[in-house]
Design an enzyme around this catalytic site. Structure first.
Site, PDB file in Angstrom:
ATOM      1  N   ILE A 178      80.559  75.277  71.484  1.00 38.42           N
ATOM      2  CA  ILE A 178      81.178  74.432  70.450  1.00 38.42           C
ATOM      3  C   ILE A 178      82.666  74.236  70.743  1.00 38.42           C
ATOM      4  O   ILE A 178      83.431  73.867  69.866  1.00 38.42           O
ATOM      5  CB  ILE A 178      80.975  75.020  69.036  1.00 38.42           C
ATOM      6  CG1 ILE A 178      81.708  76.353  68.852  1.00 38.42           C
ATOM      7  CG2 ILE A 178      79.503  75.220  68.747  1.00 38.42           C
ATOM      8  CD1 ILE A 178      81.726  76.825  67.397  1.00 38.42           C
TER       9      ILE A 178
ATOM     10  N   GLY B  83      84.795  89.851  70.087  1.00 43.15           N
ATOM     11  CA  GLY B  83      85.085  88.437  69.846  1.00 43.15           C
ATOM     12  C   GLY B  83      86.509  88.153  69.418  1.00 43.15           C
ATOM     13  O   GLY B  83      87.207  89.033  68.903  1.00 43.15           O
TER      14      GLY B  83
ATOM     15  N   GLU C 181      87.588  83.340  66.052  1.00 39.91           N
ATOM     16  CA  GLU C 181      88.097  83.023  64.711  1.00 39.91           C
ATOM     17  C   GLU C 181      89.457  83.641  64.429  1.00 39.91           C
ATOM     18  O   GLU C 181      90.236  83.119  63.639  1.00 39.91           O
ATOM     19  CB  GLU C 181      87.132  83.583  63.651  1.00 39.91           C
ATOM     20  CG  GLU C 181      85.743  83.023  63.705  1.00 39.91           C
ATOM     21  CD  GLU C 181      84.788  83.949  62.962  1.00 39.91           C
ATOM     22  OE1 GLU C 181      84.394  83.599  61.852  1.00 39.91           O
ATOM     23  OE2 GLU C 181      84.461  85.030  63.494  1.00 39.91           O
TER      24      GLU C 181
END
Lengths: 156, 785
Positions: free
Chosen positions: B490, B739, B742
């Site tokens: 994405i 991760g 975000e």
């Protein structure tokens, strides 16, 4: 609705089409000619994703009627590479990670091509100004600006 | 194109900033997004009739005039919605049956041969409403006697970690009760209490939501969609339509920006229900930009009431929080955002006494969804400002205050979980140093004020305990590899990182790996969803397992061929070598056709295909009353941002001079991509901090266009962004990775607010910090003086 016969060049190829009065250049490209590199982001000339060159000038193809391109040269992102050679801007966008989701990329590449064609050594400020009409939600623009500067430096 | 392939030659690609594997497609216009796919003459267009009221009963829907319009093929209404749909709480119909709950709620749909005919037909659909009193504020929504949005809340199917309160508008209530907050206040030398507000914002992916559905003559469905969750979409639509998952196929091309808005099911459901009416025809549903502002998921609004107490030496003793989430009409992810914000409500601080209540409140506003950070940017807006206010009261340096109280490996966090090793303190030190923290710098003009501020953050993937990933690797004749994954690209670089991991594990050059894209639920391995910054870690583990499986098969075959021990063999740079015999054989000689056995005894081996999966197995629940438990999340990624800015006191304009962004990513598989996420997150965060607010008046968006809803452009970015990578390895991450997609969004807004407070001595408690708001705050302060 009335239709109009038009002829034009897209990425160097001669095309003719019969188009209704209210068809936009963006719809002609994407839905009639299946040239889909040019993106539809807002349909109101605000996001720049649909930017193409019309007689070497950048335009929002969602705000140009298809009938207006009669007799013109249109360049889309698919027309940037020449004879299998990427445009220096394309090379620089790859090297500098000027791409994330990639949806704004075609419009930004075209806007940048138009900038470098009229100003071969733009300052950072001038690059930022030239991109005001092209929204990007992923990259934060920094690498896009870096890439355009690099392409300018290598004489792109 | 030379430059591209050259950069792919590395001994091990892990930790190398290789170029993105999707970049060439994306700069040439070759990358296909959903709306680029060509469906030929049979394509029909769906358009939806939407509620003009925030809250109303549907008395009558009449589609007969629409159906009579030439070019209209079919129409659907609420009667065509089979069953409820929803990720954690099944609380809505794809097309409303009896009641509408926000402006934009789908009431009916028409399918026509062109978009313009579909639009015209929508205007011919007659809907009679009985308007109800709306709930337009979560504080109103929680009051007794407030209009009820979901009288059937108690009947809905719900995940076991969500706690709805039937008979109220509360879709979830999450509690933390740790220590004794009331007793702790008396031991505090400083107590600060403050409310903070965060408005609705829109994700604004440059590609609006789009889906094309086709139902064939046997009833099977193909759905092409711009999707972060192809498997979850398949599952949710199957459940809502009472179908087998095997009879639904979701094909998910590149996503033109998601940020959470393309997770779960939204426009896809309407496309499928409409396509059922016209078997054999693909039906396209594409939101206009205006519809995107009205109808796509929004980031929920938040009202945060917060109280923090500390001792004079700076030690934080207690924190009390109430979160009222403006969840909108339905919750999809909102109920879990409420939970995540509750179990992360202290921010990354060591606090012995905690009392937190997090309420997910139904309102007649657009549907709240997840947005980059899943509640964390919203709650850190308040957490990180109140921590600054406490430090101010204590007269303590804000970096020192955070270093004293921030979580470190081994500490117990708010839910009682023992923190894994984290590099948060290192992030604080490095980010603050990068902007010369503590050194006063002059403003560039007499009417400008300069200030520095920082904010820290934490965020865990918020997901069910058993969210899984799988992967396969398949060798081709020339030893190139098809890598099957179900995670989406994405923009975050997942395909590139997946390629690096597969190449490193298999021992083949990077450009031998080819992702089998687009993700297609018929052929791709299962992946829960592309959300929560979880792919590098979770899907990465599955890829490593799949590649190791293939590698083991290869070594066994070659060991038999050479009559050696497989433990003496390795795969390096595309060939199998023996450390013992110094034999070597190129992979292409054996990965598909196998190898002959000695003395003409036949053949051994066969086409190599390796598979792997990963699912965390150690997640436990949290106590319903106290929010305490052993380990409720897989891990937390932590970080710090430090901002150096100037404010123009005549215009209220904020100018970001420098933003340092430091995150502990465990291991940067591709450092350049990590830095790119930090830069993008800083700018997106700054955009929400200064520019963005979906203005809702009586439930109606007032600024549904890019002219009125501004996002950051090229001229709005900081003069300098300084990305800093910190690497304290994650024990169960591939090469130690966790991760970061975000996280850089999370601390940006409060760091800017803290720097503005340092510059002006005024606090902005509600986002966004528009020039107008900042200017008025300056004026108010002058008035007080």
């Amino acid at each position: 609705m009335a239709t109009h016969k038009i002829s034009f060049n897209v990425n160097g190829i001669r095309e003719t089409a019969e188009v209704p009065s209210n068809m936009t250049l963006l719809t002609l490209l994407r839905e009639r000619l299946a040239i889909t590199g040019t993106k539809r982001g807002c349909d109101t000339g605000e996001c720049g994703a649909c930017t193409v060159l019309m007689n070497a000038e950048p335009v929002n193809s969602c705000l140009v009627l298809a009938v207006e391109i009669d007799g013109t040269d249109i360049v889309t992102v698919e027309g940037l590479a020449q004879d299998g050679q990427l445009d220096p801007l394309q090379e620089a966008f790859i090297q500098h990670t000027g791409v994330q989701c990639g949806f704004c990329t075609p419009g930004i590449l075209i806007a940048a091509r138009a900038l470098l064609d009229r100003n071969s050594k733009p300052s950072r400020r001038e690059i930022k100004d030239a991109l005001r009409g092209n929204l990007c939600r992923c990259t934060g623009y920094t690498r896009i600006i870096d890439a355009i500067q690099e392409a300018a430096e290598v004489g792109g | 194109m030379d430059a591209v392939s050259k950069s792919h030659v590395f001994p091990s690609p892990i930790g190398e900033s290789v170029t993105r594997v999707d970049a060439l497609e994306k700069v040439t216009g070759e990358a296909k997004f959903t709306d680029d796919l060509q469906f030929g003459a049979g394509l029909l267009y769906g358009q939806v009739v939407r509620s003009p009221h925030p809250h109303a009963i549907i008395k009558r829907v009449d589609v007969s005039r629409a159906l009579a319009l030439p070019g209209v093929r079919a129409a659907v209404t609420g009667e065509d919605s089979d069953d409820h749909i929803g990720l954690y709480l099944k609380d809505r119909y794809i097309f409303c049956r009896d009641r509408v709950r926000f402006v934009g709620d789908p009431v009916a749909g028409v399918i026509a041969v062109s978009e313009s005919i579909a639009d015209e037909a929508c205007r011919l659909v007659e809907v009679e409403y009985e308007v109800l009193e709306p709930v337009l504020d979560p504080l109103q929504g929680v009051q007794e006697g407030a209009p009820l949005l979901h009288p059937d809340l108690g009947e809905y199917v719900v995940a076991d970690f969500i706690d709805p309160k039937p008979g109220t508008n509360i879709a979830n209530h999450f509690k933390v009760r740790k220590g004794d907050v009331e007793a702790a206040w008396s031991k505090c030398d400083v107590i600060v209490e403050c409310d903070f507000r965060v408005p609705h914002v829109q994700h604004v992916p440059l590609e609006t939501h789009v889906a094309v559905a086709r139902v064939d003559q046997t009833g099977k469905i193909i759905l092409w969609s711009s999707s972060q969750s192809p498997f979850a979409q398949r599952n949710l639509i199957a459940e809502a339509l009472n179908m087998s998952q095997s009879d639904i196929r979701v094909i998910a091309p590149y996503v033109g920006g998601g940020f959470g808005s393309k997770a779960g099911v939204s426009v896809e459901g309407t496309a499928v229900v409409m396509a059922r009416k016209v078997p054999g025809h693909p039906v396209k549903m594409r939101l206009t930009r205006e519809e995107e502002f009205y109808c796509a998921f929004v980031r929920q609004g938040l009202i945060a009431r917060t109280k923090v107490g500390a001792k004079s030496d700076g030690e934080i003793l207690a924190m009390k929080t109430e979160y009222y989430w403006d969840a909108g009409a339905y919750t999809e992810y909102g109920v879990n955002i409420t939970r995540a914000s509750g179990y992360s409500s202290t921010g990354p601080y060591r606090i012995p006494n905690v009392h937190a209540d997090s309420y997910c409140v139904y309102t007649n506003h657009p549907v709240g969804g997840p947005m980059r950070g899943f509640g964390m940017p919203e709650i850190h807006w308040g957490i990180e400002q109140i921590m600054d206010m406490v430090a101010d009261e204590l007269g303590m340096d804000k970096v020192a205050f955070r270093l004293k109280n921030c979580l470190r490996g081994g500490d117990k966090n708010v839910t009682g979980m023992t923190m894994h090793p984290i590099g948060l303190a290192e992030c604080i030190e490095k980010a603050s140093k990068a902007i010369n923290w503590g050194e006063k710098a002059p403003a560039s003009a007499p009417h400008k004020r300069r200030g520095k501020g920082l904010a820290i953050m934490w965020k865990a993937p918020a997901m069910p305990p058993n969210a899984g990933s799988s992967a396969w690797v398949r060798f081709n004749e020339d030893a190139t590899v098809s890598l099957g994954i179900g995670g989406q690209e994405i923009g975050q670089g997942s395909f590139t990182v997946a390629t690096q991991m597969a190449a490193a594990t298999l021992g083949v050059p990077l450009d031998w790996i080819h992702i089998s894209a687009p993700v297609d639920t018929k052929y791709s391995p299962y992946e829960w969803q592309t959300v929560a910054s979880r792919l590098t870690w979770s899907m990465g583990n599955a890829i490593v397992q799949a590649a190791e499986d293939a590698r083991r098969q290869i070594l066994d075959i070659v060991a038999a061929y050479w009559d050696e021990d497989p433990n003496d063999l390795d795969v390096k740079d595309g060939q199998v070598i023996s450390f013992k015999s110094e034999n070597a054989i190129p992979l292409k000689d054996m990965v598909v056709y196998g190898l002959p056995l000695p003395d003409d005894q036949g053949w051994h081996g066969g086409p190599i295909i390796g598979h792997g999966n990963f699912m965390p197995t150690y997640i436990t629940s949290l106590d319903n009353e106290t929010g305490q438990g052993q380990r409720a999340v897989v891990h937390y990624t932590t970080g710090c941002q430090a901002v150096d800015l100037e404010v123009d006191t005549e215009t209220g304009q904020i100018h970001l001079l420098r933003v340092a962004s430091a995150f502990d990513v465990g291991k940067a598989i591709n450092p350049d991509q990590v830095r790119a996420q930090m830069e993008g997150g800083v700018v997106q965060g700054a955009s929400t901090a200064i520019l963005e607010c979906l203005q809702l008046k009586d439930g109606v968006p007032q600024n549904p266009s890019f002219t009125d809803y501004r996002i950051a452009t090229s001229v709005d970015i900081p003069d300098e962004i300084i990305p800093i990578i910190v690497e304290v390895p994650q024990d169960d991450g591939p090469w130690g990775a966790r991760g970061v997609g975000e996280h850089p969004m999370v601390p940006t807004a409060p760091a800017i607010a803290n720097a503005v407070a340092a510059a002006l001595g005024v606090r902005i408690l509600e986002m966004p910090m528009t020039p107008e708001k900042v200017f008025l705050a300056i004026q108010e302060k002058l008035g007080e003086a």
